[in-house]
Design a protein around this motif. Sequence first.
Motif, PDB file in Angstrom:
ATOM      1  N   PHE A 119       0.834  -1.194   0.000  1.00  0.00           N
ATOM      2  CA  PHE A 119       0.000   0.000   0.000  1.00  0.00           C
ATOM      3  C   PHE A 119       0.877   1.254   0.000  1.00  0.00           C
ATOM      4  O   PHE A 119       2.013   1.235   0.473  1.00  0.00           O
ATOM      5  N   ASP A 120       0.310   2.315  -0.529  1.00  0.00           N
ATOM      6  CA  ASP A 120       0.962   3.613  -0.410  1.00  0.00           C
ATOM      7  C   ASP A 120       0.740   4.211   0.977  1.00  0.00           C
ATOM      8  O   ASP A 120       1.590   4.933   1.490  1.00  0.00           O
ATOM      9  N   LEU A 121      -0.412   3.904   1.567  1.00  0.00           N
ATOM     10  CA  LEU A 121      -0.775   4.503   2.852  1.00  0.00           C
ATOM     11  C   LEU A 121      -1.589   3.525   3.678  1.00  0.00           C
ATOM     12  O   LEU A 121      -2.521   2.897   3.165  1.00  0.00           O
ATOM     13  N   ILE A 122      -1.232   3.387   4.953  1.00  0.00           N
ATOM     14  CA  ILE A 122      -2.071   2.693   5.930  1.00  0.00           C
ATOM     15  C   ILE A 122      -2.550   3.734   6.942  1.00  0.00           C
ATOM     16  O   ILE A 122      -1.750   4.509   7.482  1.00  0.00           O
ATOM     17  N   VAL A 123      -3.861   3.777   7.184  1.00  0.00           N
ATOM     18  CA  VAL A 123      -4.442   4.632   8.212  1.00  0.00           C
ATOM     19  C   VAL A 123      -5.060   3.717   9.263  1.00  0.00           C
ATOM     20  O   VAL A 123      -6.015   2.994   8.982  1.00  0.00           O
ATOM     21  N   MET A 124      -4.508   3.734  10.470  1.00  0.00           N
ATOM     22  CA  MET A 124      -4.959   2.828  11.534  1.00  0.00           C
ATOM     23  C   MET A 124      -5.600   3.634  12.660  1.00  0.00           C
ATOM     24  O   MET A 124      -4.990   4.568  13.182  1.00  0.00           O
ATOM     25  N   ASP A 125      -6.835   3.299  13.012  1.00  0.00           N
ATOM     26  CA  ASP A 125      -7.430   3.912  14.196  1.00  0.00           C
ATOM     27  C   ASP A 125      -7.812   2.857  15.244  1.00  0.00           C
ATOM     28  O   ASP A 125      -8.490   3.174  16.217  1.00  0.00           O
ATOM     29  N   GLU A 126      -7.346   1.631  15.056  1.00  0.00           N
ATOM     30  CA  GLU A 126      -7.569   0.545  16.017  1.00  0.00           C
ATOM     31  C   GLU A 126      -6.207   0.016  16.465  1.00  0.00           C
ATOM     32  O   GLU A 126      -5.540  -0.709  15.719  1.00  0.00           O
ATOM     33  N   PRO A 127      -5.752   0.376  17.672  1.00  0.00           N
ATOM     34  CA  PRO A 127      -4.413  -0.054  18.101  1.00  0.00           C
ATOM     35  C   PRO A 127      -4.251  -1.567  18.197  1.00  0.00           C
ATOM     36  O   PRO A 127      -3.133  -2.077  18.078  1.00  0.00           O
ATOM     37  N   ARG A 128      -5.342  -2.296  18.365  1.00  0.00           N
ATOM     38  CA  ARG A 128      -5.237  -3.752  18.423  1.00  0.00           C
ATOM     39  C   ARG A 128      -4.854  -4.355  17.071  1.00  0.00           C
ATOM     40  O   ARG A 128      -4.532  -5.546  17.001  1.00  0.00           O
ATOM     41  N   MET A 129      -4.867  -3.541  16.024  1.00  0.00           N
ATOM     42  CA  MET A 129      -4.453  -3.995  14.685  1.00  0.00           C
ATOM     43  C   MET A 129      -2.987  -3.666  14.415  1.00  0.00           C
ATOM     44  O   MET A 129      -2.525  -3.748  13.269  1.00  0.00           O
ATOM     45  N   LEU A 130      -2.233  -3.314  15.448  1.00  0.00           N
ATOM     46  CA  LEU A 130      -0.849  -2.886  15.255  1.00  0.00           C
ATOM     47  C   LEU A 130       0.009  -3.966  14.599  1.00  0.00           C
ATOM     48  O   LEU A 130       0.836  -3.664  13.726  1.00  0.00           O
ATOM     49  N   ASP A 131      -0.156  -5.209  14.991  1.00  0.00           N
ATOM     50  CA  ASP A 131       0.666  -6.274  14.391  1.00  0.00           C
ATOM     51  C   ASP A 131       0.436  -6.352  12.889  1.00  0.00           C
ATOM     52  O   ASP A 131       1.386  -6.510  12.117  1.00  0.00           O
ATOM     53  N   TYR A 159      -1.165   6.641  12.390  1.00  0.00           N
ATOM     54  CA  TYR A 159      -2.018   6.201  13.488  1.00  0.00           C
ATOM     55  C   TYR A 159      -2.958   7.350  13.827  1.00  0.00           C
ATOM     56  O   TYR A 159      -2.521   8.469  14.101  1.00  0.00           O
ATOM     57  N   ARG A 160      -4.250   7.063  13.793  1.00  0.00           N
ATOM     58  CA  ARG A 160      -5.281   8.081  13.950  1.00  0.00           C
ATOM     59  C   ARG A 160      -6.185   7.734  15.141  1.00  0.00           C
ATOM     60  O   ARG A 160      -7.300   7.246  14.995  1.00  0.00           O
ATOM     61  N   PRO A 161      -5.704   7.968  16.380  1.00  0.00           N
ATOM     62  CA  PRO A 161      -6.535   7.628  17.554  1.00  0.00           C
ATOM     63  C   PRO A 161      -7.744   8.549  17.654  1.00  0.00           C
ATOM     64  O   PRO A 161      -7.621   9.771  17.572  1.00  0.00           O
ATOM     65  N   THR A 162      -8.910   7.966  17.829  1.00  0.00           N
ATOM     66  CA  THR A 162     -10.152   8.738  17.888  1.00  0.00           C
ATOM     67  C   THR A 162     -10.697   8.875  19.300  1.00  0.00           C
ATOM     68  O   THR A 162     -11.636   9.651  19.518  1.00  0.00           O
ATOM     69  N   ASP A 163     -10.154   8.131  20.251  1.00  0.00           N
ATOM     70  CA  ASP A 163     -10.616   8.171  21.640  1.00  0.00           C
ATOM     71  C   ASP A 163      -9.440   7.876  22.559  1.00  0.00           C
ATOM     72  O   ASP A 163      -8.371   7.430  22.112  1.00  0.00           O
ATOM     73  N   LEU A 164      -9.665   8.092  23.853  1.00  0.00           N
ATOM     74  CA  LEU A 164      -8.739   7.606  24.870  1.00  0.00           C
ATOM     75  C   LEU A 164      -9.084   6.135  25.090  1.00  0.00           C
ATOM     76  O   LEU A 164      -9.845   5.771  25.978  1.00  0.00           O
ATOM     77  N   TYR A 165      -8.527   5.275  24.251  1.00  0.00           N
ATOM     78  CA  TYR A 165      -8.981   3.885  24.175  1.00  0.00           C
ATOM     79  C   TYR A 165      -8.804   3.116  25.480  1.00  0.00           C
ATOM     80  O   TYR A 165      -9.662   2.315  25.856  1.00  0.00           O
ATOM     81  N   ALA A 180       1.977   3.195  23.396  1.00  0.00           N
ATOM     82  CA  ALA A 180       3.348   3.597  23.713  1.00  0.00           C
ATOM     83  C   ALA A 180       4.312   3.059  22.662  1.00  0.00           C
ATOM     84  O   ALA A 180       5.260   3.747  22.252  1.00  0.00           O
ATOM     85  N   GLU A 181       4.060   1.839  22.194  1.00  0.00           N
ATOM     86  CA  GLU A 181       4.894   1.257  21.137  1.00  0.00           C
ATOM     87  C   GLU A 181       4.782   2.074  19.851  1.00  0.00           C
ATOM     88  O   GLU A 181       5.793   2.349  19.181  1.00  0.00           O
ATOM     89  N   ILE A 182       3.567   2.474  19.513  1.00  0.00           N
ATOM     90  CA  ILE A 182       3.366   3.304  18.325  1.00  0.00           C
ATOM     91  C   ILE A 182       4.062   4.656  18.501  1.00  0.00           C
ATOM     92  O   ILE A 182       4.718   5.162  17.582  1.00  0.00           O
ATOM     93  N   SER A 183       3.934   5.240  19.686  1.00  0.00           N
ATOM     94  CA  SER A 183       4.507   6.560  19.947  1.00  0.00           C
ATOM     95  C   SER A 183       6.021   6.573  19.783  1.00  0.00           C
ATOM     96  O   SER A 183       6.591   7.569  19.327  1.00  0.00           O
ATOM     97  N   CYS A 184       6.663   5.480  20.162  1.00  0.00           N
ATOM     98  CA  CYS A 184       8.121   5.423  20.114  1.00  0.00           C
ATOM     99  C   CYS A 184       8.648   4.935  18.761  1.00  0.00           C
ATOM    100  O   CYS A 184       9.861   4.893  18.548  1.00  0.00           O
ATOM    101  N   SER A 185       7.734   4.547  17.872  1.00  0.00           N
ATOM    102  CA  SER A 185       8.151   4.047  16.566  1.00  0.00           C
ATOM    103  C   SER A 185       8.387   5.201  15.602  1.00  0.00           C
ATOM    104  O   SER A 185       7.659   6.193  15.609  1.00  0.00           O
ATOM    105  N   GLN A 186       9.403   5.064  14.774  1.00  0.00           N
ATOM    106  CA  GLN A 186       9.664   6.057  13.733  1.00  0.00           C
ATOM    107  C   GLN A 186       8.801   5.806  12.495  1.00  0.00           C
ATOM    108  O   GLN A 186       8.804   6.606  11.550  1.00  0.00           O
ATOM    109  N   GLU A 187       8.067   4.697  12.487  1.00  0.00           N
ATOM    110  CA  GLU A 187       7.336   4.285  11.290  1.00  0.00           C
ATOM    111  C   GLU A 187       5.992   4.983  11.145  1.00  0.00           C
ATOM    112  O   GLU A 187       5.431   5.040  10.054  1.00  0.00           O
ATOM    113  N   TYR A 188       5.473   5.519  12.261  1.00  0.00           N
ATOM    114  CA  TYR A 188       4.108   6.036  12.255  1.00  0.00           C
ATOM    115  C   TYR A 188       4.069   7.539  12.455  1.00  0.00           C
ATOM    116  O   TYR A 188       4.704   8.072  13.371  1.00  0.00           O
TER     117      TYR A 188
END
Length: 383
Positions: free
Chosen positions: A113-125, A137-143, A157-165
Motif C-alpha cells: 500500500f501507499d498509505l495505511i491509516v490505523m485507528d484501532e491499536p489492536r491492529m498494530l501487528d 495512526y489516527r486515535p479517535t478516543d482515549l482507548y 506507547a509502542e506506536i509513539s516510540c516508533s519512527q514508522e508512524y
Amino acid sequence: MKILFLSHTAMNGPFVVGSHHLAMEMAKSGHLVVHASAPVTPFHFLMKRSPFERGKFKCCLKGGVPRSGVHELVPFALLPWGLVRRASWIRRWLYSPSAYIRRAMRRIGVDSFDLIVMDEPRMLDAANEIRASKKIYRPTDLYAEMRGDLSIERLEAEISCSQEYSIVAMSRPIQRNMLRLGAAQVSMMENGVDFQYFSQPGSKEDLPDLPAGPRAVYVGALDQRFSVESILSAANENPGVSFLIFGPEPELVSSRFGGVDNVYLMGPISYRKLPALLSNCDVALLPLSDHPANEGRSPMKIYEYGAAGLPVLATRTSELAQRGLPFVFLCDAPNDFGRTLRVIIDQKYSGEFSAEIARAAASEHSWSAKATVLTGNLNSEAR
C-alpha cells in the motif's frame, strides 16, 4: 494510490464512523481503498448475534464485499483480544489478521500500500507486517480508559516510540496522551461531517411516528459514556418537550427512564434516515457522563447536528469548550440541562438562534477536506 484502513468498526453496522467517511471520500477521489475492521473469532459465533454481527460474519466468510466504492474486509482470528492481549507472541500468531488481509490483497492484485491509516491499536501487528510507504495512526478516543484495558496503552506507547508512524489525534486530550506516551510529534485533526448530506432535509417517508414537539434528540451509543442523569433532569424540568433517544440496545437504559412520560427510547435508526430525523427536531443533545474516556472525545455528532442547523446542548469538556462553537451550549452538571434547554428553545422560537450560523461552522469540517489532508503529503511526494 492504494490505501488500507485498519479500523475498530465494520462498515455494515448502525454507526458510520470516521474511518468509513474517510475511506469513502478517498475512493471517490479515485484511490483503491481497502477497509479492514477488528477481526471476528470462533468465540463470536457462540455469542448472541445481532444483525450487525451476522453481517460481519457474512463479510468474513466471503473474503470481503464491495461497499460504497471501498473493498470492505472483516478478518478472522483464532482467539479474541481478551485472551491474547497479555502476550505479544500469542497476539501476533492468534489475533493478527495480516494473513487474512494479504489473501484479500492478492485477490485484488495488491502487494503493498501507499498509505495505511490505523485507528484501532489492536491492529498494530497487522500494520507492522503489511508493507506501506507511509503509516498513520489516527486515535479517535482515549482507548485505554474507554475500554478499561491497560494493554491498549502499551500498544500506543509502542506506536509513539516508533519512527514508522505519523500520529494524527482527533482531540487535544488524545494529542496530550500520545505525547505523554513518548511521541515526538502529534498532529491534530478533529472528526468531520458529510456536510452536503446533513444540510439537506432528507425524505420523511421512512421516519417512525414522532411525538409532538418541541423535540430534543440524541443519536448514538447508550453505553457508560451516555449521561442518563442529564436527560432525566431535562425531561423532568421540561414536561412539554419530547426527548427522543435513538441508539442500539435501548434496554441498557430503559429501567432508568421508567415512569418518565416524555422520554422515548426509539431504538437504532439507519444512517440514511438521520437528515430527515434531525430536520424534524428542535434541539440536539450530547449528554456525557463523567466517564474518563469522554474527556478525549471528538464527537462527529456535533458537526452533523450543526450541519442540520440545530442548536446543540452538551456536557462541558475541555475539548468542546476549547472549540467555542457558536451553536453549542455547554452545561457543567446534569442538573443544568433542564434550565439551559429552556433557554435554547426560547432562542430558537424567538428567532434569536441562527441555523445558518450553525451550518456555516459545521461546513468548515467536511470529510472530503480531511481526506485530502491525509493523502496530501503522499501526493506531494509522488510529484
